[in-house]
Design a protein around this motif. Sequence first.
Motif, PDB file in Angstrom:
ATOM      1  N   THR A   1       0.818  -1.215   0.000  1.00 44.64           N
ATOM      2  CA  THR A   1       0.000   0.000   0.000  1.00 44.64           C
ATOM      3  C   THR A   1       0.852   1.266   0.000  1.00 44.64           C
ATOM      4  O   THR A   1       0.332   2.353   0.209  1.00 44.64           O
ATOM      5  CB  THR A   1      -0.953   0.046   1.213  1.00 44.64           C
ATOM      6  OG1 THR A   1      -0.193   0.090   2.422  1.00 44.64           O
ATOM      7  CG2 THR A   1      -1.876  -1.151   1.225  1.00 44.64           C
TER       8      THR A   1
ATOM      9  N   TRP B   1       1.463   0.597  -5.158  1.00 36.93           N
ATOM     10  CA  TRP B   1       0.320  -0.308  -5.058  1.00 36.93           C
ATOM     11  C   TRP B   1      -0.418  -0.481  -6.379  1.00 36.93           C
ATOM     12  O   TRP B   1      -0.993  -1.530  -6.650  1.00 36.93           O
ATOM     13  CB  TRP B   1      -0.645   0.173  -3.977  1.00 36.93           C
ATOM     14  CG  TRP B   1      -1.382   1.450  -4.318  1.00 36.93           C
ATOM     15  CD1 TRP B   1      -0.929   2.727  -4.155  1.00 36.93           C
ATOM     16  CD2 TRP B   1      -2.696   1.562  -4.880  1.00 36.93           C
ATOM     17  NE1 TRP B   1      -1.875   3.630  -4.578  1.00 36.93           N
ATOM     18  CE2 TRP B   1      -2.968   2.937  -5.027  1.00 36.93           C
ATOM     19  CE3 TRP B   1      -3.667   0.637  -5.262  1.00 36.93           C
ATOM     20  CZ2 TRP B   1      -4.164   3.417  -5.548  1.00 36.93           C
ATOM     21  CZ3 TRP B   1      -4.867   1.115  -5.782  1.00 36.93           C
ATOM     22  CH2 TRP B   1      -5.106   2.478  -5.921  1.00 36.93           C
ATOM     23  N   HIS B   2      -0.419   0.538  -7.257  1.00 29.63           N
ATOM     24  CA  HIS B   2      -1.196   0.466  -8.490  1.00 29.63           C
ATOM     25  C   HIS B   2      -0.313   0.338  -9.732  1.00 29.63           C
ATOM     26  O   HIS B   2      -0.794   0.491 -10.852  1.00 29.63           O
ATOM     27  CB  HIS B   2      -2.078   1.703  -8.615  1.00 29.63           C
ATOM     28  CG  HIS B   2      -1.323   2.995  -8.766  1.00 29.63           C
ATOM     29  ND1 HIS B   2      -0.147   3.225  -8.125  1.00 29.63           N
ATOM     30  CD2 HIS B   2      -1.586   4.107  -9.488  1.00 29.63           C
ATOM     31  CE1 HIS B   2       0.293   4.438  -8.435  1.00 29.63           C
ATOM     32  NE2 HIS B   2      -0.554   4.989  -9.261  1.00 29.63           N
ATOM     33  N   GLN B   3       0.979   0.082  -9.563  1.00 32.37           N
ATOM     34  CA  GLN B   3       1.863  -0.011 -10.720  1.00 32.37           C
ATOM     35  C   GLN B   3       1.597  -1.283 -11.523  1.00 32.37           C
ATOM     36  O   GLN B   3       1.193  -2.316 -10.980  1.00 32.37           O
ATOM     37  CB  GLN B   3       3.327   0.021 -10.276  1.00 32.37           C
ATOM     38  CG  GLN B   3       3.821   1.401  -9.878  1.00 32.37           C
ATOM     39  CD  GLN B   3       5.332   1.456  -9.740  1.00 32.37           C
ATOM     40  OE1 GLN B   3       6.033   0.494 -10.046  1.00 32.37           O
ATOM     41  NE2 GLN B   3       5.837   2.585  -9.277  1.00 32.37           N
TER      42      GLN B   3
ATOM     43  N   ARG C   1      -0.467   4.997   0.939  1.00 32.02           N
ATOM     44  CA  ARG C   1      -1.476   5.601   0.067  1.00 32.02           C
ATOM     45  C   ARG C   1      -2.629   6.162   0.906  1.00 32.02           C
ATOM     46  O   ARG C   1      -2.887   5.691   2.036  1.00 32.02           O
ATOM     47  CB  ARG C   1      -1.999   4.567  -0.915  1.00 32.02           C
ATOM     48  CG  ARG C   1      -2.767   3.442  -0.244  1.00 32.02           C
ATOM     49  CD  ARG C   1      -3.312   2.451  -1.225  1.00 32.02           C
ATOM     50  NE  ARG C   1      -4.389   1.668  -0.598  1.00 32.02           N
ATOM     51  CZ  ARG C   1      -5.290   0.982  -1.274  1.00 32.02           C
ATOM     52  NH1 ARG C   1      -5.263   0.949  -2.583  1.00 32.02           N
ATOM     53  NH2 ARG C   1      -6.236   0.324  -0.638  1.00 32.02           N
TER      54      ARG C   1
ATOM     55  N   GLU D   1      -5.734   5.931   0.048  1.00 30.40           N
ATOM     56  CA  GLU D   1      -6.958   5.155  -0.193  1.00 30.40           C
ATOM     57  C   GLU D   1      -7.280   4.159   0.908  1.00 30.40           C
ATOM     58  O   GLU D   1      -8.350   3.528   0.887  1.00 30.40           O
ATOM     59  CB  GLU D   1      -6.846   4.406  -1.533  1.00 30.40           C
ATOM     60  CG  GLU D   1      -6.914   5.307  -2.754  1.00 30.40           C
ATOM     61  CD  GLU D   1      -5.571   5.949  -3.080  1.00 30.40           C
ATOM     62  OE1 GLU D   1      -5.462   6.583  -4.149  1.00 30.40           O
ATOM     63  OE2 GLU D   1      -4.628   5.826  -2.275  1.00 30.40           O
TER      64      GLU D   1
ATOM     65  N   LEU E   1      -6.792  -3.591   0.188  1.00 28.08           N
ATOM     66  CA  LEU E   1      -6.432  -3.654  -1.225  1.00 28.08           C
ATOM     67  C   LEU E   1      -7.532  -4.372  -1.999  1.00 28.08           C
ATOM     68  O   LEU E   1      -7.915  -5.500  -1.654  1.00 28.08           O
ATOM     69  CB  LEU E   1      -5.108  -4.393  -1.410  1.00 28.08           C
ATOM     70  CG  LEU E   1      -3.824  -3.570  -1.229  1.00 28.08           C
ATOM     71  CD1 LEU E   1      -2.609  -4.473  -1.314  1.00 28.08           C
ATOM     72  CD2 LEU E   1      -3.737  -2.476  -2.272  1.00 28.08           C
TER      73      LEU E   1
ATOM     74  N   GLU F   1      -9.055  -5.663  -5.867  1.00 31.45           N
ATOM     75  CA  GLU F   1      -8.609  -6.093  -7.193  1.00 31.45           C
ATOM     76  C   GLU F   1      -9.820  -6.337  -8.074  1.00 31.45           C
ATOM     77  O   GLU F   1     -10.838  -6.863  -7.612  1.00 31.45           O
ATOM     78  CB  GLU F   1      -7.757  -7.365  -7.095  1.00 31.45           C
ATOM     79  CG  GLU F   1      -7.173  -7.804  -8.432  1.00 31.45           C
ATOM     80  CD  GLU F   1      -6.208  -8.979  -8.302  1.00 31.45           C
ATOM     81  OE1 GLU F   1      -5.904  -9.602  -9.339  1.00 31.45           O
ATOM     82  OE2 GLU F   1      -5.768  -9.282  -7.169  1.00 31.45           O
TER      83      GLU F   1
ATOM     84  N   THR G   1     -15.135  -6.497  -8.482  1.00 32.58           N
ATOM     85  CA  THR G   1     -14.040  -6.009  -7.649  1.00 32.58           C
ATOM     86  C   THR G   1     -14.229  -6.523  -6.230  1.00 32.58           C
ATOM     87  O   THR G   1     -15.336  -6.450  -5.685  1.00 32.58           O
ATOM     88  CB  THR G   1     -14.007  -4.469  -7.639  1.00 32.58           C
ATOM     89  OG1 THR G   1     -13.808  -3.998  -8.981  1.00 32.58           O
ATOM     90  CG2 THR G   1     -12.873  -3.958  -6.771  1.00 32.58           C
TER      91      THR G   1
END
Length: 522
Positions: free
Chosen positions: A362, A367-369, A442, A444, A448, A450, A460
């Motif tokens: 996170t 985290w979003h790469q 992060r 957010e 997590l 997905e 999701t």
Amino acid sequence: MKLISEPSVPVKIQKMKQRVRWLHPSIKQRGIDQTSMILDDGREDSPDFSFMVIGDTGTKSQYTSHPQRQVAEMMLNHGDDCRFVLHTGDVIYVVGSREYYPANFIEPYREFIVGGENPKNITYDRMVFKLPILPVLGNHDYYDVPLMYRLVTGSTLPLRRMLRYRDIEIGWHGSNQGDAYTRAFIDYLAALSPADLENHLDAHYTAKSNTGRCLHYQPGQFTRLPNRYYSFHYGGIDFFALDSNTFNTPEPLPETQAGDIYRRELLQRRQQIEQEELQILAECDKLKSENADESEQLADLGAKVDQLNEVKMDIEKQLESHTPADIDFEQLQWLQNRLIESWHNSEVRGRVIFFHHPPYVTEATKWHQGQTLAVRHRLRGVFEQVAATLGNITQGRPLVDVIFNGHAHCLEYLRTTDTGYADSHLNYIVCGGSGRRPRRQREEGTELMETFTDVAGGSTRKVADSLLYVGRSGYGSQRKKPYSCVRVDVKAGFPAKFIITPLVTELIEGKWCDRSLEPFII
């Protein structure tokens, strides 16, 4: 000018195979497994033992302090009975150049190295460890710099000022596609003549594992790791070290309208990053490293440039077209086979995997790469195959007890939920806060999510929870920048218990303070 480059996956694999003379006839003739080693310290059969984990180290001292050295001293204070140290990658920053090993690795860890009382006499390619430091490759250990930059930076100060890397550890040489790391840590067989190779193999590959003859690693003697990925067995635990730099290639963008929209968003984001870099470099020009306060600002700005560069490189990887050669299926198949073999060995009490890029994290920039998701999905695919092969043999236990990663500059403990796959209910510890500037979590939150797609459409769901995060926080006078590593105590019994102690140090009002946390069991 692009100041940092990274070799392609096929080049990484090819170069590393050449350096260890992968499957050379003399090696095959002796039945040597180049991915296994025996760590022989005379105590490897003890079911109670301890080790430490560090990651993302390799930095120079700052104006009045040296965070990496503080972590090393904390390791000395808390790890007198530890048997070895796992390193989760990025041994040297910003590129893994050989010129930085003396100041950025040998000096900080001098007590762990034979002859460390005179660290300036130790060459980076002849290190002998009293306490084994067992690393894996990080992305920075593969980074290089352009030839033109190397030719002019040493003698042309105005150009260095223009490029604004005079206060950032860019290096003259680069890693030479991972060559410096290999010479520092891996058995560099390519440097040996045919006759010397024969003698070397007979002298150092005398140990025996379940997969054949293998390298005999002895603390206090000049021995090396066998390969860029490898395994060893200690105290009833199987350890698997991976090179995630060769299976972190993002999935190709879909040739759809949605894919085109996302591609334009990536291009726009890359342009914004380049503008941010120019603004930061212009701000750096107004500061002087000789001033304490301005030196601290320069260090923060340099870390920000490094952070932006990582995001930009991830964007570029997503925009590139890829082929199957950009995924290291050979290594993934090796891991699959070794995990299956491990589970069929009744003497194994637990399993540990360590590699650089975290599948779950996170930290705000990771985290979003695309690389994060790529590693997650590739590892998940391996676990799915292993679970299908093993059937009920695991009796409900997770396939792996704990996975250690780096790359994200923090200390984080995550646990996966029921993901719907064989990577459910696994423990992940990100240990990347051991020297490089720490980063924030992060905004957010700690859950997590997905997105999964199937024939019925998309859905999701939560796949992991962040249970502990130690990284940069606060602003102004309330800003905190803790540095960290972990101690792991493995207890006797079947299955093994792992006690994790987060070791944390922080500079508070000009004094380094031990801020270590309470242990927890996984």
